[in-house]
Design a protein around this motif. Sequence first.
Motif, mmCIF file in Angstrom:
data_model
loop_
_atom_site.group_PDB
_atom_site.id
_atom_site.type_symbol
_atom_site.label_atom_id
_atom_site.label_comp_id
_atom_site.label_asym_id
_atom_site.label_seq_id
_atom_site.Cartn_x
_atom_site.Cartn_y
_atom_site.Cartn_z
ATOM 1 N N GLY A 222 3.772 18.986 -8.924
ATOM 2 C CA GLY A 222 2.609 19.674 -8.875
ATOM 3 C C GLY A 222 1.475 18.671 -9.657
ATOM 4 N N PRO A 223 0.183 19.177 -9.880
ATOM 5 C CA PRO A 223 -0.811 18.653 -10.381
ATOM 6 C C PRO A 223 -0.415 17.915 -11.777
ATOM 7 N N GLY A 224 -0.621 16.682 -11.943
ATOM 8 C CA GLY A 224 -0.359 16.127 -13.423
ATOM 9 C C GLY A 224 0.957 15.302 -13.530
ATOM 10 N N ALA A 225 1.813 15.841 -12.826
ATOM 11 C CA ALA A 225 3.220 15.495 -12.871
ATOM 12 C C ALA A 225 3.597 14.106 -12.869
ATOM 13 N N SER A 226 2.783 13.407 -11.973
ATOM 14 C CA SER A 226 3.123 12.021 -11.790
ATOM 15 C C SER A 226 2.361 11.282 -12.714
ATOM 16 N N LEU A 227 1.377 11.754 -13.472
ATOM 17 C CA LEU A 227 0.810 10.970 -14.533
ATOM 18 C C LEU A 227 1.101 11.196 -16.088
ATOM 19 N N ASN B 2 1.672 0.137 -11.442
ATOM 20 C CA ASN B 2 0.049 -0.140 -11.838
ATOM 21 C C ASN B 2 -1.065 0.768 -11.183
ATOM 22 N N ALA B 3 -0.340 1.892 -10.631
ATOM 23 C CA ALA B 3 -1.387 2.896 -10.095
ATOM 24 C C ALA B 3 -2.307 3.687 -10.741
ATOM 25 N N THR B 4 -3.709 3.627 -10.249
ATOM 26 C CA THR B 4 -4.596 4.249 -11.181
ATOM 27 C C THR B 4 -4.777 5.768 -10.992
ATOM 28 N N ALA B 5 -5.395 6.626 -11.642
ATOM 29 C CA ALA B 5 -5.422 7.923 -11.489
ATOM 30 C C ALA B 5 -5.915 8.181 -10.167
ATOM 31 N N GLU B 6 -6.745 7.538 -9.495
ATOM 32 C CA GLU B 6 -7.340 7.728 -8.390
ATOM 33 C C GLU B 6 -6.389 7.602 -7.115
ATOM 34 N N GLN B 7 -5.716 6.517 -7.427
ATOM 35 C CA GLN B 7 -4.456 6.168 -6.480
ATOM 36 C C GLN B 7 -3.368 7.207 -6.346
ATOM 37 N N LEU B 8 -3.205 7.733 -7.579
ATOM 38 C CA LEU B 8 -2.192 8.684 -7.738
ATOM 39 C C LEU B 8 -2.648 10.089 -7.071
ATOM 40 N N VAL B 9 -3.949 10.350 -7.029
ATOM 41 C CA VAL B 9 -4.612 11.474 -6.607
ATOM 42 C C VAL B 9 -4.601 12.925 -7.464
ATOM 43 N N ASP B 10 -5.660 13.540 -7.720
ATOM 44 C CA ASP B 10 -5.459 14.593 -8.479
ATOM 45 C C ASP B 10 -5.116 15.945 -7.434
ATOM 46 N N LEU B 11 -4.083 16.585 -7.907
ATOM 47 C CA LEU B 11 -3.625 17.334 -6.734
ATOM 48 C C LEU B 11 -4.207 18.717 -6.858
ATOM 49 N N TRP B 12 -4.998 19.004 -7.953
ATOM 50 C CA TRP B 12 -5.420 20.693 -8.216
ATOM 51 C C TRP B 12 -6.366 20.718 -6.770
ATOM 52 N N PRO B 13 -7.145 19.963 -6.454
ATOM 53 C CA PRO B 13 -8.115 20.512 -5.273
ATOM 54 C C PRO B 13 -7.229 20.983 -4.049
ATOM 55 N N HIS B 14 -6.323 19.966 -3.802
ATOM 56 C CA HIS B 14 -5.316 20.249 -2.606
ATOM 57 C C HIS B 14 -4.514 21.471 -2.716
ATOM 58 N N VAL B 15 -4.028 21.639 -4.047
ATOM 59 C CA VAL B 15 -3.278 22.955 -4.463
ATOM 60 C C VAL B 15 -4.098 24.099 -4.135
ATOM 61 N N GLU B 16 -5.411 24.213 -4.469
ATOM 62 C CA GLU B 16 -6.295 25.162 -4.467
ATOM 63 C C GLU B 16 -6.918 25.493 -2.808
ATOM 64 N N ALA B 17 -6.733 24.491 -2.108
ATOM 65 C CA ALA B 17 -7.078 24.446 -0.663
ATOM 66 C C ALA B 17 -6.032 24.891 0.209
ATOM 67 N N VAL B 18 -4.745 25.002 -0.183
ATOM 68 C CA VAL B 18 -3.835 25.342 0.730
ATOM 69 C C VAL B 18 -4.021 26.718 1.394
ATOM 70 N N ARG B 19 -3.802 26.839 2.528
ATOM 71 C CA ARG B 19 -4.018 28.037 3.436
ATOM 72 C C ARG B 19 -2.802 28.443 4.136
ATOM 73 N N ALA B 20 -1.475 28.167 3.639
ATOM 74 C CA ALA B 20 -0.312 28.574 4.222
ATOM 75 C C ALA B 20 0.458 28.950 3.109
ATOM 76 N N ASN C 212 0.861 -1.163 -0.126
ATOM 77 C CA ASN C 212 -0.136 0.029 0.129
ATOM 78 C C ASN C 212 1.001 1.247 -0.128
ATOM 79 N N TYR C 213 1.420 1.601 -0.986
ATOM 80 C CA TYR C 213 2.420 2.663 -1.279
ATOM 81 C C TYR C 213 1.488 3.811 -2.184
ATOM 82 N N PHE C 214 0.510 4.239 -1.717
ATOM 83 C CA PHE C 214 -0.279 5.384 -2.086
ATOM 84 C C PHE C 214 -0.523 6.448 -1.181
ATOM 85 N N ALA C 215 -0.860 7.530 -1.863
ATOM 86 C CA ALA C 215 -0.882 8.671 -0.855
ATOM 87 C C ALA C 215 -1.751 8.607 0.237
#
Length: 282
Positions: A126-131, A203-221, A72-75
């Motif tokens: 950043g978003p999409g880099a791992s895909l 063998n990771a799926t897109a869901e397992q790699l995670v779309d980072l855009w929502p997390h980038v936009e949610a950063v508050r620091a 289980n080597y996923f985010a």
Amino acid sequence: MTTTEGWVHHDNLRLRYVEWGRPDAPVIIMLHGLRSYAHTWEPVALPLADRWRVIALDQRGRGESDWDPGHNYFAQAYVGDIEALVRQLGLGRFVLIGHSMGGANAFIYAARHPDNVMGMVIEDMGPGASLGSDGAARIKRELLATPSSFASWDAATAFWRRQRPNISEQALLSRVRFSLHESADGAIVWKHDAQGIASARLNATAEQLVDLWPHVEAVRAPTLVLRGENSDFLSAQTARAMTDRNPLISCVDIPGASHYVHDDNLPAFMSSLHPFLDGLRT
């Protein structure tokens, strides 16, 4: 400066961390990349240790931490490990620094726990880099071409030099020392779960790699992205889009560096890192 180590437990795994600095100082947590280890941060951490308590985690399957028998080597698993580290060490607010995979984990943690994070430094992620990036394709090729063992330390060193032609000699020696060890039969083998990590990544799926855009936009620091000028992983366009979508994010290109920014050009990396960290303390 003395290096100390400690252990946390999560998900039936024993996870090792290393630490530099005063225990009463503000905290930085450092998260390494896909096939790396806590001690990759040592040359970054040592100059900070007079003002910060720096904690670097051997993420599951790497360094001295346990291998995950379920691969289980996923985010979500990595972020759970960070949460366990924070909880078991009783940490309050802190800075997160993450490279590549560690940067993705930092973004997800920060979006989930905004009150805990006073600032972030993201090294070439950043978003999409791992895909879809050229760097992601290169890493897959490297994983497929990586042998399980080497006949000698010289052969292992030569392998790492071919894989990372631009890193400094100090960084090369660190990789050899902390990512490999000698087995009982004299072969030089990986300290990390090379087979399990490769299987998960390939063998990771897109869901397992995670779309980072929502997390980038949610950063508050306040967040500093340190991108390698010659990176094949995080494009200049994506880095600009990150700063456009979240005004708390700034980006600096580190000259002469590839995806492995602090290994390629440590002086320039530190020249950008130090003022940013100093600003968080004012």
